[in-house]
Design a protein around this motif. Structure first.
Motif, mmCIF file in Angstrom:
data_model
loop_
_atom_site.group_PDB
_atom_site.id
_atom_site.type_symbol
_atom_site.label_atom_id
_atom_site.label_comp_id
_atom_site.label_asym_id
_atom_site.label_seq_id
_atom_site.Cartn_x
_atom_site.Cartn_y
_atom_site.Cartn_z
ATOM 1 N N GLY A 72 43.856 -32.120 -20.543
ATOM 2 C CA GLY A 72 44.027 -31.085 -21.605
ATOM 3 C C GLY A 72 43.532 -29.916 -21.550
ATOM 4 N N ARG A 73 44.054 -28.796 -22.291
ATOM 5 C CA ARG A 73 43.545 -27.646 -22.260
ATOM 6 C C ARG A 73 43.695 -26.908 -23.630
ATOM 7 N NH1 ARG A 73 47.601 -24.800 -17.693
ATOM 8 N NH2 ARG A 73 49.360 -24.573 -18.987
ATOM 9 N N SER A 74 42.963 -25.894 -24.036
ATOM 10 C CA SER A 74 43.241 -24.979 -25.192
ATOM 11 C C SER A 74 43.922 -23.843 -25.034
ATOM 12 C CB SER A 74 41.858 -24.540 -25.976
ATOM 13 O OG SER A 74 41.124 -23.957 -24.936
ATOM 14 N N LEU A 75 44.103 -23.210 -23.820
ATOM 15 C CA LEU A 75 44.797 -21.979 -23.506
ATOM 16 C C LEU A 75 45.251 -21.851 -22.147
ATOM 17 C CD1 LEU A 75 45.755 -19.280 -25.143
ATOM 18 C CD2 LEU A 75 43.924 -18.289 -24.151
ATOM 19 N N PRO A 76 46.378 -21.887 -21.855
ATOM 20 C CA PRO A 76 47.430 -22.143 -22.743
ATOM 21 C C PRO A 76 47.499 -23.579 -23.008
ATOM 22 C CG PRO A 76 48.292 -21.112 -20.591
ATOM 23 C CD PRO A 76 46.794 -21.593 -20.543
ATOM 24 N N PHE A 77 47.743 -23.922 -24.486
ATOM 25 C CA PHE A 77 47.592 -25.189 -25.106
ATOM 26 C C PHE A 77 48.653 -25.985 -24.309
ATOM 27 C CE2 PHE A 77 48.785 -28.145 -28.385
ATOM 28 C CZ PHE A 77 47.316 -28.660 -28.689
ATOM 29 N N GLY A 78 47.924 -27.342 -24.162
ATOM 30 C CA GLY A 78 48.603 -28.293 -23.498
ATOM 31 C C GLY A 78 47.931 -29.340 -22.845
ATOM 32 N N GLY A 79 48.729 -30.375 -22.747
ATOM 33 C CA GLY A 79 48.177 -31.635 -22.214
ATOM 34 C C GLY A 79 49.278 -32.669 -21.392
ATOM 35 N N ASP A 121 36.130 -19.999 -14.807
ATOM 36 C CA ASP A 121 35.437 -20.836 -15.565
ATOM 37 C C ASP A 121 34.202 -21.641 -15.203
ATOM 38 O OD1 ASP A 121 38.474 -22.540 -14.984
ATOM 39 O OD2 ASP A 121 36.500 -23.182 -14.206
ATOM 40 N N LEU A 122 33.310 -22.073 -15.956
ATOM 41 C CA LEU A 122 32.234 -22.982 -15.467
ATOM 42 C C LEU A 122 32.527 -24.375 -15.702
ATOM 43 C CD1 LEU A 122 29.146 -23.311 -14.959
ATOM 44 C CD2 LEU A 122 28.880 -23.127 -17.372
ATOM 45 N N PHE A 123 32.374 -25.287 -14.796
ATOM 46 C CA PHE A 123 32.655 -26.792 -15.033
ATOM 47 C C PHE A 123 31.615 -27.660 -14.507
ATOM 48 C CE2 PHE A 123 33.518 -26.016 -10.611
ATOM 49 C CZ PHE A 123 32.853 -26.860 -9.786
ATOM 50 N N VAL A 124 31.496 -28.943 -15.342
ATOM 51 C CA VAL A 124 30.752 -29.918 -15.092
ATOM 52 C C VAL A 124 31.610 -31.205 -14.606
ATOM 53 C CG1 VAL A 124 30.766 -30.619 -17.491
ATOM 54 C CG2 VAL A 124 28.745 -31.298 -15.862
ATOM 55 N N ARG A 125 31.188 -31.969 -13.786
ATOM 56 C CA ARG A 125 31.985 -33.318 -13.312
ATOM 57 C C ARG A 125 30.777 -34.436 -13.256
ATOM 58 N NH1 ARG A 125 34.737 -32.479 -7.757
ATOM 59 N NH2 ARG A 125 32.355 -32.681 -7.192
ATOM 60 N N TRP A 126 31.427 -35.510 -13.884
ATOM 61 C CA TRP A 126 30.602 -36.571 -13.821
ATOM 62 C C TRP A 126 31.684 -37.786 -13.153
ATOM 63 C CZ3 TRP A 126 31.826 -41.579 -15.620
ATOM 64 C CH2 TRP A 126 30.797 -42.611 -15.841
ATOM 65 N N LYS A 127 31.009 -38.342 -12.051
ATOM 66 C CA LYS A 127 31.843 -39.091 -11.171
ATOM 67 C C LYS A 127 30.923 -40.450 -10.957
ATOM 68 C CE LYS A 127 34.713 -39.723 -7.075
ATOM 69 N NZ LYS A 127 35.131 -39.157 -6.006
ATOM 70 N N LYS A 128 31.336 -41.595 -11.496
ATOM 71 C CA LYS A 128 30.813 -42.854 -11.135
ATOM 72 C C LYS A 128 32.186 -43.714 -11.267
ATOM 73 C CE LYS A 128 27.254 -46.040 -12.572
ATOM 74 N NZ LYS A 128 26.034 -46.324 -13.464
ATOM 75 N N GLU A 129 32.228 -44.610 -10.167
ATOM 76 C CA GLU A 129 33.339 -45.294 -9.525
ATOM 77 C C GLU A 129 33.478 -46.480 -10.861
ATOM 78 O OE1 GLU A 129 35.684 -44.469 -7.791
ATOM 79 O OE2 GLU A 129 35.088 -43.043 -6.470
ATOM 80 N N GLY A 185 35.174 -28.122 -18.802
ATOM 81 C CA GLY A 185 34.703 -26.979 -18.670
ATOM 82 C C GLY A 185 35.086 -25.859 -19.756
ATOM 83 N N THR A 186 34.748 -24.562 -19.574
ATOM 84 C CA THR A 186 35.011 -23.429 -20.428
ATOM 85 C C THR A 186 35.095 -22.221 -19.556
ATOM 86 O OG1 THR A 186 34.718 -22.530 -22.432
ATOM 87 C CG2 THR A 186 32.755 -23.141 -21.237
ATOM 88 N N GLY A 187 35.935 -21.390 -20.059
ATOM 89 C CA GLY A 187 36.032 -20.070 -19.249
ATOM 90 C C GLY A 187 36.866 -19.124 -19.873
ATOM 91 N N PHE A 188 37.653 -18.104 -19.272
ATOM 92 C CA PHE A 188 38.453 -16.987 -19.497
ATOM 93 C C PHE A 188 39.765 -17.106 -18.998
ATOM 94 C CE2 PHE A 188 34.118 -15.992 -21.144
ATOM 95 C CZ PHE A 188 34.160 -15.408 -22.103
ATOM 96 N N PHE A 240 39.262 -17.028 -24.584
ATOM 97 C CA PHE A 240 38.440 -18.165 -24.139
ATOM 98 C C PHE A 240 39.295 -19.303 -24.261
ATOM 99 C CE2 PHE A 240 35.785 -21.598 -26.163
ATOM 100 C CZ PHE A 240 34.706 -21.549 -25.249
ATOM 101 N N THR A 241 38.785 -20.258 -23.226
ATOM 102 C CA THR A 241 39.661 -21.614 -23.205
ATOM 103 C C THR A 241 38.694 -22.616 -22.595
ATOM 104 O OG1 THR A 241 41.531 -22.638 -21.940
ATOM 105 C CG2 THR A 241 39.948 -21.177 -20.808
ATOM 106 N N VAL A 242 39.000 -23.990 -23.236
ATOM 107 C CA VAL A 242 38.217 -25.060 -22.752
ATOM 108 C C VAL A 242 39.383 -25.981 -22.259
ATOM 109 C CG1 VAL A 242 36.481 -24.799 -24.385
ATOM 110 C CG2 VAL A 242 38.452 -26.199 -25.094
ATOM 111 N N PHE A 243 38.786 -26.878 -21.305
ATOM 112 C CA PHE A 243 39.733 -27.864 -20.597
ATOM 113 C C PHE A 243 38.832 -29.063 -20.285
ATOM 114 C CE2 PHE A 243 37.932 -25.233 -17.475
ATOM 115 C CZ PHE A 243 37.138 -26.078 -16.822
ATOM 116 N N ALA A 244 39.622 -30.434 -20.324
ATOM 117 C CA ALA A 244 38.853 -31.610 -19.951
ATOM 118 C C ALA A 244 40.056 -32.445 -19.180
ATOM 119 C CB ALA A 244 38.501 -32.250 -21.296
#
Length: 261
Positions: A39-46, A222-230, A237-240, A250-254
């Motif tokens: 999902g993301r906040s801008l453009p809004f959707g999932g 954007d700036l992102f962070v990733r966590w991966k453990k099988e 992350g978040t960005g513009f 401003f936008t955020v996503f996951a």
């Protein structure tokens, strides 16, 4: 004109299919299945999607000398994907062809059934946001890493066709408008960062898309962070975000991914 735009991708895709099914190799390989929610906040959707493929090693081995995952191999992977956000349902079939695991391409076709009447940052009055959207696409991708540092580059072109020849259409993923009847878009993405504590990654990403016919475009940093453990991966992350119809905002996503096998 639209047929001419779509034909190159479909022809190349059919050539690869013929290549796959006429090879004398033993087709021992591995199935994979991934389920994803994003999902993301801008453009809004999932959306939710599932993708399954069958990877066949062309040469080399996935395992390195120490028993971990290496990169000295090439592979071919036919795949199918189904995605839905309730108001948009999409199905893809395609082929990943990586002569070396770090560098390769994807060729595919997709069909979207869209019931959108509104699109965040898009214009569903002067453009059509619903209806069927068919496409063929070609994507090239390369990755490189040294120790904890990594970088990736992706370029993609989509050849799209829409049945409404009377007004432009809005593509639901990029939320930019293409010419009436169809258009083709060009997209790029660059990401780079570093890994730490084995399961974490931190990085920067830049992406952009442009309709080559209408000239409509967008971009995001954007700036992102990733966590991966099988078998799980979390990416956020978040960005513009900026587009032809949206001022820099401003936008955020996951994204959450479950690799079932």
């Amino acid at each position: 004109m639209i047929a001419k735009r779509i034909r190159p991708g479909i022809v190349f895709y059919n050539i690869l299919l013929l290549f796959c099914f006429t090879q004398p190799w033993s087709w021992a390989g591995d199935w994979d299945l991934n389920l994803v929610a994003a999902g993301r906040s801008l453009p809004f959707g999932g959306a939710f999607w599932g993708e399954s493929g069958y990877g066949h090693i062309l040469w080399g081995s996935r395992e390195n000398e120490s028993g971990g995952t290496g990169w000295r191999y090439g592979y071919l992977r036919p795949f199918a994907r189904f995605q839905t956000s309730v108001v948009v349902t999409r199905a893809d079939v395609g082929i990943d062809l990586f002569p070396i695991s770090l560098l390769g391409m994807t060729v595919g076709v997709a069909d979207s059934q869209r019931f959108l009447t509104k699109a965040h940052t898009g214009d569903c009055v002067t453009t059509t946001c619903g209806g069927n959207l068919a496409r063929a696409y070609i994507r090239a991708k390369g990755v490189i890493g040294f120790g904890p540092v990594f970088a990736s580059l992706m370029s993609r072109i989509d050849f799209m066709s829409h049945p409404d020849k009377t007004k432009p259409f809005t593509e639901e993923g990029t939320v930019i408008a293409g010419n009436a009847g169809g258009d083709h878009s060009y997209s790029n993405e660059f990401a780079g960062g570093f890994r730490f504590w084995e399961v974490w990654s931190l990085g920067l990403r830049y992406s952009s898309s442009k309709m080559l016919g209408s000239g409509a475009k967008n971009n995001q940093e954007d700036l992102f962070v990733r966590w991966k453990k099988e078998p799980f991966t979390v990416f956020a992350g978040t960005g513009f975000y900026t587009s032809t119809t949206a001022a820099r905002s401003f936008t955020v996503f996951a994204l959450f991914q479950w690799t079932i096998w």
